[in-house]
Scaffold this motif. Structure first.
Motif, PDB file in Angstrom:
ATOM      1  N   UNK A   1      47.921  29.745  30.728  1.00 35.41           N
ATOM      2  CA  UNK A   1      49.024  29.664  29.763  1.00 35.41           C
ATOM      3  C   UNK A   1      48.892  30.676  28.622  1.00 35.41           C
ATOM      4  N   UNK A   2      47.676  31.185  28.390  1.00 33.66           N
ATOM      5  CA  UNK A   2      47.447  32.189  27.335  1.00 33.66           C
ATOM      6  C   UNK A   2      47.486  33.617  27.856  1.00 33.66           C
ATOM      7  N   UNK A   3      47.750  33.766  29.156  1.00 37.27           N
ATOM      8  CA  UNK A   3      47.785  35.101  29.755  1.00 37.27           C
ATOM      9  C   UNK A   3      46.417  35.636  30.135  1.00 37.27           C
ATOM     10  N   UNK A   4      45.406  34.757  30.137  1.00 36.95           N
ATOM     11  CA  UNK A   4      44.050  35.146  30.536  1.00 36.95           C
ATOM     12  C   UNK A   4      43.829  34.812  32.005  1.00 36.95           C
ATOM     13  N   UNK A   5      42.965  35.594  32.654  1.00 36.14           N
ATOM     14  CA  UNK A   5      42.661  35.351  34.065  1.00 36.14           C
ATOM     15  C   UNK A   5      41.882  34.051  34.204  1.00 36.14           C
ATOM     16  N   UNK A   6      42.340  33.189  35.081  1.00 37.00           N
ATOM     17  CA  UNK A   6      41.664  31.930  35.373  1.00 37.00           C
ATOM     18  C   UNK A   6      40.658  32.180  36.494  1.00 37.00           C
ATOM     19  N   UNK A   7      39.424  31.859  36.271  1.00 33.82           N
ATOM     20  CA  UNK A   7      38.363  31.885  37.282  1.00 33.82           C
ATOM     21  C   UNK A   7      38.119  33.248  37.924  1.00 33.82           C
ATOM     22  N   UNK A   8      37.752  34.258  37.147  1.00 33.43           N
ATOM     23  CA  UNK A   8      37.398  35.540  37.771  1.00 33.43           C
ATOM     24  C   UNK A   8      36.325  35.343  38.844  1.00 33.43           C
ATOM     25  N   UNK A   9      36.527  35.956  40.004  1.00 32.20           N
ATOM     26  CA  UNK A   9      35.547  35.881  41.081  1.00 32.20           C
ATOM     27  C   UNK A   9      35.673  34.669  41.991  1.00 32.20           C
ATOM     28  N   UNK A  10      36.583  33.738  41.704  1.00 29.12           N
ATOM     29  CA  UNK A  10      36.721  32.509  42.492  1.00 29.12           C
ATOM     30  C   UNK A  10      38.074  32.503  43.209  1.00 29.12           C
ATOM     31  N   UNK A  11      38.088  32.876  44.481  1.00 31.41           N
ATOM     32  CA  UNK A  11      39.337  32.987  45.227  1.00 31.41           C
ATOM     33  C   UNK A  11      40.010  31.635  45.405  1.00 31.41           C
ATOM     34  N   UNK A  12      39.248  30.576  45.585  1.00 29.11           N
ATOM     35  CA  UNK A  12      39.854  29.255  45.771  1.00 29.11           C
ATOM     36  C   UNK A  12      40.586  28.835  44.507  1.00 29.11           C
ATOM     37  N   UNK A  13      39.956  28.948  43.366  1.00 29.35           N
ATOM     38  CA  UNK A  13      40.599  28.556  42.107  1.00 29.35           C
ATOM     39  C   UNK A  13      41.798  29.454  41.814  1.00 29.35           C
ATOM     40  N   UNK A  14      41.666  30.761  42.020  1.00 26.66           N
ATOM     41  CA  UNK A  14      42.799  31.652  41.778  1.00 26.66           C
ATOM     42  C   UNK A  14      43.967  31.290  42.702  1.00 26.66           C
ATOM     43  N   UNK A  15      43.689  30.942  43.939  1.00 28.77           N
ATOM     44  CA  UNK A  15      44.737  30.535  44.870  1.00 28.77           C
ATOM     45  C   UNK A  15      45.420  29.265  44.384  1.00 28.77           C
ATOM     46  N   UNK A  16      44.647  28.302  43.915  1.00 27.43           N
ATOM     47  CA  UNK A  16      45.209  27.048  43.402  1.00 27.43           C
ATOM     48  C   UNK A  16      46.128  27.306  42.208  1.00 27.43           C
ATOM     49  N   UNK A  17      45.697  28.162  41.301  1.00 24.77           N
ATOM     50  CA  UNK A  17      46.515  28.482  40.125  1.00 24.77           C
ATOM     51  C   UNK A  17      47.814  29.149  40.565  1.00 24.77           C
ATOM     52  N   UNK A  18      47.725  30.103  41.462  1.00 24.97           N
ATOM     53  CA  UNK A  18      48.918  30.820  41.929  1.00 24.97           C
ATOM     54  C   UNK A  18      49.896  29.866  42.605  1.00 24.97           C
ATOM     55  N   UNK A  19      49.415  29.005  43.471  1.00 23.48           N
ATOM     56  CA  UNK A  19      50.329  28.085  44.150  1.00 23.48           C
ATOM     57  C   UNK A  19      50.906  27.054  43.192  1.00 23.48           C
ATOM     58  N   UNK A  20      50.177  26.703  42.161  1.00 26.41           N
ATOM     59  CA  UNK A  20      50.742  25.829  41.126  1.00 26.41           C
ATOM     60  C   UNK A  20      51.876  26.542  40.388  1.00 26.41           C
ATOM     61  N   UNK A  21      51.676  27.810  40.074  1.00 26.20           N
ATOM     62  CA  UNK A  21      52.742  28.592  39.423  1.00 26.20           C
ATOM     63  C   UNK A  21      53.965  28.691  40.330  1.00 26.20           C
TER      64      UNK A  21
END
Length: 131
Positions: free
Chosen positions: A41-61
């Motif tokens: 929500x602040x425009x910062x990268x969530x979980x650098x280096x973690x593909x699973x977490x980044x995927x979860x964030x993207x699909x939530x968006x």
């Protein structure tokens, strides 16, 4: 039925069940969603280096964007995925399968040398047929 997703008998079936060859839309407006990366929500990268977490964030968006237009993942007819390393596709695919529970949309997945944010491992864009 306004969207028919499938695989014509005139071509070989996809090598896995993660995508379909065609999506035929017979009616309704189309929603084109720009590529999403795992920004919080602040425009910062969530979980650098973690593909699973980044995927979860993207699909939530993507889920929130679809919902804002009265749509859901069952309305997605095309998905394009850009990974910085194709060896990460298993972690991404596990998350993706949680959201696409019916016939999968048409799909393209490619490896790219980098994305616009240096910590982004994945960018996903979609096209949906809005009800």
């Amino acid at each position: 039925m306004r969207v028919k997703i499938g695989n014509p008998e005139t071509v070989p079936a996809p090598p896995n069940t993660a995508y379909s060859h065609t999506a035929y839309v017979t009616q309704g407006p189309m929603l084109y969603v720009s590529g999403q990366i795992a920004l919080d929500e602040n425009g910062d990268m969530d979980a650098p280096g973690d593909i699973t977490r980044q995927s979860e964030v993207i699909f939530s968006l993507l889920e929130r964007i679809l919902a804002a237009h009265g749509a859901g993942f069952e309305d997605v007819v095309n998905i394009r995925s850009f990974l910085t390393d194709l060896d990460l596709r298993m972690g991404y695919g596990t998350v993706r399968q949680k959201y696409f529970t019916g016939p999968p949309p048409t799909s393209t997945t490619v490896e790219v040398p980098r994305l616009f944010h240096p910590d982004a491992l994945l960018e996903v864009e979609i096209i949906a047929a809005v009800p």
